[in-house]
Scaffold this motif. Structure first.
Motif, short mmCIF file in Angstrom:
data_model
loop_
_atom_site.label_atom_id
_atom_site.label_comp_id
_atom_site.label_asym_id
_atom_site.label_seq_id
_atom_site.Cartn_x
_atom_site.Cartn_y
_atom_site.Cartn_z
N CYS A 168 -8.13 -1.00 3.26
CA CYS A 168 -6.71 -0.25 4.58
C CYS A 168 -7.88 0.04 5.35
O CYS A 168 -8.21 0.67 5.83
CB CYS A 168 -6.27 0.93 3.94
SG CYS A 168 -5.62 0.95 2.31
N SER A 195 -2.50 2.89 15.87
CA SER A 195 -2.63 3.77 14.57
C SER A 195 -3.33 5.52 14.14
O SER A 195 -2.86 6.44 13.35
CB SER A 195 -2.73 3.02 13.03
OG SER A 195 -2.40 1.81 12.85
N GLU A 244 0.23 11.37 9.68
CA GLU A 244 0.27 10.16 9.65
C GLU A 244 -0.51 9.26 8.30
O GLU A 244 -0.06 8.75 7.16
CB GLU A 244 1.17 8.91 10.51
CG GLU A 244 1.82 7.80 9.66
CD GLU A 244 3.64 8.35 9.01
OE1 GLU A 244 3.60 9.81 8.88
OE2 GLU A 244 3.52 7.24 8.24
N LEU A 288 -0.38 7.69 4.20
CA LEU A 288 -0.45 5.92 4.32
C LEU A 288 -1.84 6.10 2.78
O LEU A 288 -1.03 5.44 1.99
CB LEU A 288 -0.06 5.93 4.81
CG LEU A 288 0.44 5.67 6.27
CD1 LEU A 288 0.49 4.52 7.45
CD2 LEU A 288 2.03 4.80 5.52
N ARG A 297 -0.84 7.84 0.04
CA ARG A 297 0.46 7.17 -1.32
C ARG A 297 -0.17 5.83 -1.67
O ARG A 297 0.40 5.22 -2.73
CB ARG A 297 1.71 6.40 -0.05
CG ARG A 297 2.50 5.83 -0.44
CD ARG A 297 3.79 6.28 0.16
NE ARG A 297 4.10 6.00 1.36
CZ ARG A 297 5.15 5.04 2.13
NH1 ARG A 297 5.91 4.72 0.98
NH2 ARG A 297 5.15 4.84 3.01
N GLN A 298 -1.21 4.86 -1.37
CA GLN A 298 -2.35 4.20 -1.50
C GLN A 298 -3.09 4.33 -2.82
O GLN A 298 -3.15 3.59 -3.79
CB GLN A 298 -3.00 3.38 -0.41
CG GLN A 298 -3.80 2.47 -0.53
CD GLN A 298 -2.39 0.95 -1.57
OE1 GLN A 298 -1.58 0.79 -0.73
NE2 GLN A 298 -2.71 0.73 -2.37
N TRP A 319 -2.75 -2.04 9.28
CA TRP A 319 -2.48 -1.37 9.22
C TRP A 319 -2.17 -1.50 11.38
O TRP A 319 -2.67 -1.29 11.68
CB TRP A 319 -2.11 -0.19 8.84
CG TRP A 319 -1.54 0.23 7.82
CD1 TRP A 319 -2.76 -0.29 6.46
CD2 TRP A 319 -0.64 0.33 7.40
NE1 TRP A 319 -2.03 0.06 5.39
CE2 TRP A 319 -1.46 0.33 5.74
CE3 TRP A 319 0.48 0.59 7.60
CZ2 TRP A 319 0.44 0.75 4.73
CZ3 TRP A 319 1.79 1.30 6.12
CH2 TRP A 319 1.09 0.79 4.55
N LYS A 332 0.78 -4.82 7.65
CA LYS A 332 2.19 -3.75 7.60
C LYS A 332 2.30 -3.06 9.43
O LYS A 332 1.06 -2.49 10.03
CB LYS A 332 1.70 -2.66 7.31
CG LYS A 332 1.77 -2.87 5.08
CD LYS A 332 3.12 -2.55 4.41
CE LYS A 332 3.15 -1.34 4.34
NZ LYS A 332 4.68 -1.77 3.96
N SER A 336 2.00 0.30 10.50
CA SER A 336 1.79 2.33 10.40
C SER A 336 3.00 3.19 10.71
O SER A 336 3.16 4.27 10.56
CB SER A 336 0.54 3.08 10.99
OG SER A 336 0.51 3.03 12.45
N PRO A 367 6.30 2.08 7.56
CA PRO A 367 5.62 2.17 6.01
C PRO A 367 6.41 1.39 5.12
O PRO A 367 6.28 0.75 4.58
CB PRO A 367 4.94 2.99 6.11
CG PRO A 367 5.57 4.25 6.45
CD PRO A 367 5.91 3.97 7.77
#
Ligand code: ASP
Ligand code: MG
Length: 614
Positions: free
Chosen positions: A129, A135, A144, A148, A151-152, A347, A404, A406, A409
């Motif tokens: 990532c 970001s 934030e 992320l 979550r990954q 991102w 993606k 950021s 998302p």
């Protein structure tokens, strides 16, 4: 400690960790050789290694990227493993595809020969990532990004490899500080220092321990620049390297202390990034891939969340180098390629790659999927997505790249794949516009049937170091485009003079290239539709060229018609509401159009050129 999986009765070659390891006596070459000889290849691959993995998990196969390359050559595609019970023989479900016919074979019994004894976590199926400067611009953004990352981890049940750019505008601030030291004798790192301190304070991190050592080195460097009055490309690279080195330290500390994740900051040169000594725009050396792999095997277990600096590396003399502005994307794809990552996520602050520039066409939409080649064409023709160089390792090792947002998302983003893996079937993927280009018309004076004409023309452009974008030729004439800022009046005069003997040369500025990134098999359809809508808008197409890459049809139009043209084409190919295509401009675009019209009026008037593809 390694295990091998053997099929019960199949003429196949199975990859297992033991077989992929140098330490096991099997070299890469011999492994690759075996693979080439095998009539077909079955591969057992674990998708989500769990941290709590017992021996059975380690017995599954981890396949570094070079093996996957071999496998792709052999057209073995999807592989997965169904595991019933921990102690039961492994039940493998594999799919093999020869000449495109996928064939599923299930339930083949594989016996586990040896049980590994807690092999160190060799994890290849990682996600990389990369987060860009905006970001990680401040503490809120870092929080934030941490979300992320979390979550990954939940999604892939293992730690991703994180690559970071410098926070916000830090790189530019460092360059400015260097210039101030050089030209004005002012040593001032306040902007960089304040940002780093503010983020540390907001995240409750110990700034003395975390960033002060680096900031002290930075001040010493600036002092040196002031007194020596010299700032070479080599020193500039060392200077800007502080940006990424600060951001990874802060972010890793945040993950460790505030999020309880086992994060560790690494400088890319310690991980294995080696380049040539072309400072400020260095090229990654081939050995980097092996160095990264071995570093991950030795140091980054699957229990470590590595946070790695983008953009920077070292040459073989140990000097810090950089990969060129925006180079963190390349760091990420290189890591992805070396580790055989399942995916590289980049991102950014946009919802992926858009069908066209949303500032020009408000109803532009994100492209769900595109090929590496298409993405590279887009990047060359002005879309600020990924640098074309960053795509190379991903293309070479076939690692999907996902762009993606950021800031959003939930948006699916854009995935960039090999052409054959893509599922899309649409005539046009995206449109890009490059405005302010110069058109050069070269009409041969006495060259019908003669040879060496093009060679002389290109030799002339080469000596002037002018890069040519789009070309169209006929028997007696040649049209090509240059960047507007590439060729000033004096240079133009010189070129006209140099080519006088063989051709008449005229320059016209205020042109735009519209690139239709498209499916070449449908080029006739695309051209027919494009010409129809442009005709309806009364837009004069001055040149057409279908690039050799076959993913790009380029049209040259007047600058002042470019926006109308691109809107009309966008509506045609992306079925958006027709309201935007009726040629009404917003006030901003009207002003731009007026300015461009003035420029165009100043240039020579030209006839329509449509020539065969160069
Ligand atoms: N920080 C570097 C730059 O601003 C590298 C990057 O952002 O990718 O160019
Ligand atoms: Mg940046």
């Amino acid at each position: 400690m390694h295990s091998a999986l053997r099929p019960a009765a199949q003429p196949c070659f199975i990859l297992a960790p033991g077989l992929t390891s140098n330490r096991n006596g099997l070299t890469r070459a011999s492994c690759a050789h075996e693979l080439r000889r095998a009539p077909c290849v079955w591969l057992a691959r674990r998708r989500f290694p769990r941290q709590t993995a017992g021996p059975q998990h380690d017995a599954s196969c981890l396949v570094p990227s070079f093996h996957r390359q071999e496998l792709h050559r052999q057209r073995v595609v999807a592989l997965s493993r169904r595991r019933t019970k921990r102690t039961a023989p492994l039940d493998i479900v594999a799919e093999r595809s020869d000449s495109g016919n996928a064939q599923a074979v299930s339930g083949t019994q594989f016996q586990q020969e040896a049980t590994p004894t807690g092999a160190p976590g060799k994890v290849y199926d990682r996600v990389v990532c990369k987060f860009g400067g905006s970001s990680v611009a401040d503490a809120e953004r870092m929080r934030e990004v941490a979300r992320l990352v979390r979550r990954q981890i939940e999604l892939s049940r293992q730690y991703p490899v994180v690559v970071l750019s410098a926070m916000g505008s830090t790189t530019n601030d460092l360059i400015a500080a260097g210039d101030a030291a050089l030209y004005e004798g002012i040593v001032d790192s306040t902007v960089v220092r304040n940002r780093a301190y503010a983020v540390c304070d907001a995240l409750g991190l110990d700034r003395e321990a975390l960033v002060d050592p680096l900031l002290m080195q930075l001040d010493q460097l600036l002092m040196g620049v002031k007194f020596i009055r010299e700032l070479s490309p080599r020193t500039r690279d060392y200077l800007v390297s502080f940006g990424e080195r600060l951001s990874v330290r802060i972010f890793a500390a945040h993950l460790l202390y505030n999020e309880g994740l086992p994060a560790r900051a690494f400088d890319a040169f310690d991980v294995g990034f080696r380049t040539d000594s072309n400072f400020q725009n260095a090229e990654i050396l081939e050995e980097t891939y092996d160095l990264i792999r071995s570093f991950f095997e030795r140091v980054v277990s699957n229990q470590t969340l590595a946070v790695i600096t983008g953009f920077i590396a070292k040459d073989n003399e140990g000097h810090v180098t950089t990969l060129g502005r925006g180079g963190s994307d390349l760091t990420a794809t290189t890591l992805g390629a070396a580790l055989g990552a399942t995916e590289v996520q980049v991102w950014k602050d946009v919802d992926g790659i858009m069908t066209t520039d949303p500032r020009l066409v408000p109803n532009a939409i994100p492209v769900a999927e595109m090929s590496f080649e298409e993405a590279a064409e887009l990047a060359y023709f002005g879309a600020k997505v990924l640098h074309p160089v960053a795509m190379q390792p991903a293309l070479r090792f076939n690692i999907p790249v996902r762009v993606k947002n950021s800031y959003n998302p939930e948006a699916p983003g854009t995935v960039i794949l090999r052409r054959e893996s893509a599922t899309m079937d649409r005539p046009v993927t995206a449109l890009s516009v490059k405005r302010g280009v110069q058109l050069v018309d070269i009409v041969s004076t006495r060259m019908v049937g003669a040879y060496g004409f093009l060679a002389r023309v290109f030799a002339c452009f080469a000596t002037h170091q002018l890069s040519v974008d789009v070309i169209a030729t006929s028997e007696v004439s040649l049209s090509l485009t240059l960047d507007a800022n590439a060729c000033d009046m004096t240079r133009q005069q010189r070129i006209i003079k140099e080519l006088q003997q063989i051709a008449q040369v005229s320059f016209s500025s205020g042109r735009a290239i519209i690139s239709i990134i498209s499916n070449v098999r449908r080029s006739s359809e695309i051209l027919a539709r494009a010409m129809k809508v442009l005709h309806e808008q009364n837009i004069e197409v001055q040149m057409i060229s279908q690039g050799a890459s076959k993913f790009n049809i380029s049209l040259v139009v007047h600058n002042d018609e470019a926006i109308t043209a691109v809107r009309a084409l966008h509506d045609e190919f992306f079925h958006c509401s027709p309201s935007a295509s009726n040629g009404t401009s917003t006030s901003a675009t009207a002003a731009a159009a007026a300015a461009a019209a003035a420029a165009a009026a100043a240039a020579n008037a030209d006839g329509v050129r449509v020539a065969g593809a160069a």
